[in-house]
Motif scaffolding. Structure first.
Motif, short mmCIF file in Angstrom:
data_model
loop_
_atom_site.label_atom_id
_atom_site.label_comp_id
_atom_site.label_asym_id
_atom_site.label_seq_id
_atom_site.Cartn_x
_atom_site.Cartn_y
_atom_site.Cartn_z
N HIS A 26 0.82 -1.21 0.00
CA HIS A 26 0.00 0.00 0.00
C HIS A 26 0.85 1.27 0.00
CE1 HIS A 26 1.05 -0.20 4.21
NE2 HIS A 26 0.70 1.07 4.30
N THR A 27 2.12 1.15 0.39
CA THR A 27 2.99 2.33 0.45
C THR A 27 3.22 2.94 -0.93
OG1 THR A 27 5.03 1.01 0.31
CG2 THR A 27 4.16 1.49 2.52
N CYS B 34 1.79 6.60 0.44
CA CYS B 34 2.88 7.20 1.21
C CYS B 34 3.79 8.05 0.33
CB CYS B 34 3.72 6.10 1.87
SG CYS B 34 2.78 5.11 3.06
N ASP B 35 4.48 8.98 0.96
CA ASP B 35 5.42 9.83 0.23
C ASP B 35 6.56 9.03 -0.39
OD1 ASP B 35 4.00 12.14 0.78
OD2 ASP B 35 5.27 12.73 2.47
N ALA B 36 7.02 8.01 0.32
CA ALA B 36 8.08 7.14 -0.19
C ALA B 36 7.64 5.70 0.03
CB ALA B 36 9.39 7.41 0.54
N SER B 37 7.66 4.90 -1.03
CA SER B 37 7.22 3.50 -0.91
C SER B 37 8.33 2.66 -0.26
CB SER B 37 6.90 2.94 -2.29
OG SER B 37 8.09 2.67 -3.01
N GLN B 38 7.96 1.44 0.11
CA GLN B 38 8.95 0.52 0.67
C GLN B 38 10.05 0.22 -0.36
OE1 GLN B 38 7.39 -3.36 1.68
NE2 GLN B 38 6.14 -3.46 -0.18
N TYR B 39 9.71 0.28 -1.65
CA TYR B 39 10.70 0.01 -2.69
C TYR B 39 11.70 1.16 -2.79
CZ TYR B 39 7.53 -3.72 -3.87
OH TYR B 39 6.75 -4.84 -3.80
N GLU B 40 11.21 2.39 -2.73
CA GLU B 40 12.12 3.54 -2.74
C GLU B 40 13.04 3.49 -1.53
OE1 GLU B 40 12.25 8.38 -2.39
OE2 GLU B 40 10.39 7.47 -3.09
N GLN B 41 12.50 3.15 -0.37
CA GLN B 41 13.33 3.08 0.83
C GLN B 41 14.40 1.99 0.70
OE1 GLN B 41 13.11 5.76 2.42
NE2 GLN B 41 11.80 5.53 4.23
N GLN B 42 14.04 0.87 0.06
CA GLN B 42 15.01 -0.21 -0.14
C GLN B 42 16.17 0.28 -1.01
OE1 GLN B 42 15.45 -3.05 1.19
NE2 GLN B 42 16.14 -4.60 -0.25
N VAL B 43 15.86 0.95 -2.11
CA VAL B 43 16.90 1.48 -3.00
C VAL B 43 17.77 2.48 -2.25
CG1 VAL B 43 17.32 2.88 -5.07
CG2 VAL B 43 15.63 1.03 -5.13
N ARG B 44 17.14 3.39 -1.51
CA ARG B 44 17.90 4.38 -0.74
C ARG B 44 18.86 3.71 0.24
NH1 ARG B 44 15.97 9.74 0.12
NH2 ARG B 44 14.38 10.35 -1.37
N ALA B 45 18.36 2.73 0.97
CA ALA B 45 19.18 2.04 1.97
C ALA B 45 20.37 1.34 1.32
CB ALA B 45 18.34 1.05 2.77
N GLY C 245 -2.05 -10.28 -7.64
CA GLY C 245 -2.06 -8.83 -7.66
C GLY C 245 -2.72 -8.30 -6.41
N HIS C 246 -2.97 -7.01 -6.42
CA HIS C 246 -3.69 -6.38 -5.31
C HIS C 246 -4.29 -5.08 -5.81
CE1 HIS C 246 0.15 -4.12 -4.96
NE2 HIS C 246 -0.60 -3.16 -4.44
N PHE C 247 -5.20 -4.54 -5.05
CA PHE C 247 -5.62 -3.17 -5.29
C PHE C 247 -5.60 -2.40 -3.99
CE2 PHE C 247 -9.90 -5.19 -4.86
CZ PHE C 247 -10.48 -4.38 -3.90
N VAL C 248 -5.41 -1.10 -4.13
CA VAL C 248 -5.39 -0.21 -2.98
C VAL C 248 -6.42 0.88 -3.24
CG1 VAL C 248 -4.00 1.44 -1.64
CG2 VAL C 248 -2.93 -0.62 -2.57
N VAL C 249 -7.23 1.13 -2.23
CA VAL C 249 -8.16 2.24 -2.28
C VAL C 249 -7.63 3.29 -1.32
CG1 VAL C 249 -10.54 3.02 -1.95
CG2 VAL C 249 -10.09 0.70 -2.77
N THR C 250 -7.49 4.53 -1.80
CA THR C 250 -7.02 5.62 -0.96
C THR C 250 -8.06 6.73 -0.91
OG1 THR C 250 -5.89 6.71 -2.80
CG2 THR C 250 -4.57 5.19 -1.46
N GLY C 251 -7.95 7.56 0.10
CA GLY C 251 -8.85 8.70 0.24
C GLY C 251 -8.56 9.44 1.52
N ASP C 252 -9.39 10.41 1.81
CA ASP C 252 -9.19 11.26 2.99
C ASP C 252 -9.72 10.64 4.28
OD1 ASP C 252 -7.96 13.23 1.45
OD2 ASP C 252 -9.88 14.20 1.01
#
Length: 149
Positions: free
Chosen positions: A39-40, A44-55, A121-128
């Motif tokens: 769901h990140t 989220c501002d940074a996904s778990q994948y972006e954080q993995q690359v950064r680390a 697969g998956h789906f994510v629903v986002t909102g306020d």
């Protein structure tokens, strides 16, 4: 955090939890981005994948921040079968029903064959508002034939 420090681990460490009888139970630890954090990508501002690359590249980690309420729903292989249980005619689910849901993003993994229990697969629903997001996610599940047994 202590386990990762002792192991000298660098990167995303997925820890999957469940609440059972009111207690928090660790189900598994995965030394990689994990399905429970997909769901990140959308919420989220940074996904778990972006954080993995950064680390792994020695870059500063982004400050984790969820910008939207989110509900993620896994799409398992039995959904590709007429009876919704992995039997009967093989068919593609009616994705247009999901695309009509506000705030829903569909992620299909491109696997060639569906079988019961296989994550396709998956789906994510986002909102306020969390309540609205949950309501939409549950309605989307039902629309494509996901039933709680």
């Amino acid at each position: 955090e202590r386990i990762a420090d002792k192991l000298g681990y660098i990167g995303t460490l997925g820890v999957e939890f469940f609440v059972c009888r009111g207690e928090l139970v660790v189900n598994e630890m995965a030394p990689r981005p994990h399905n429970s954090g997909h769901h990140t990508i959308d919420a989220c501002d940074a996904s778990q994948y972006e954080q993995q690359v950064r680390a792994l590249c020695g870059l500063p980690l982004a400050t984790p921040r969820q910008h939207s309420a989110a509900v993620m729903v896994n799409l398992l292989g039995e959904l590709w079968y007429e009876d919704g249980k992995g039997h009967g005619a093989y068919r593609e689910p009616e994705w247009s029903l999901l695309h009509a849901v506000p705030g829903l993003r569909l992620h299909l993994y491109g696997k060639h064959h569906a079988r019961p229990g296989r994550k396709m697969g998956h789906f994510v629903v986002t909102g306020d508002e969390a309540e609205v997001v949950l309501e939409r996610a549950l309605a989307a599940r039902a629309a494509i034939g996901i039933r709680d047994e």
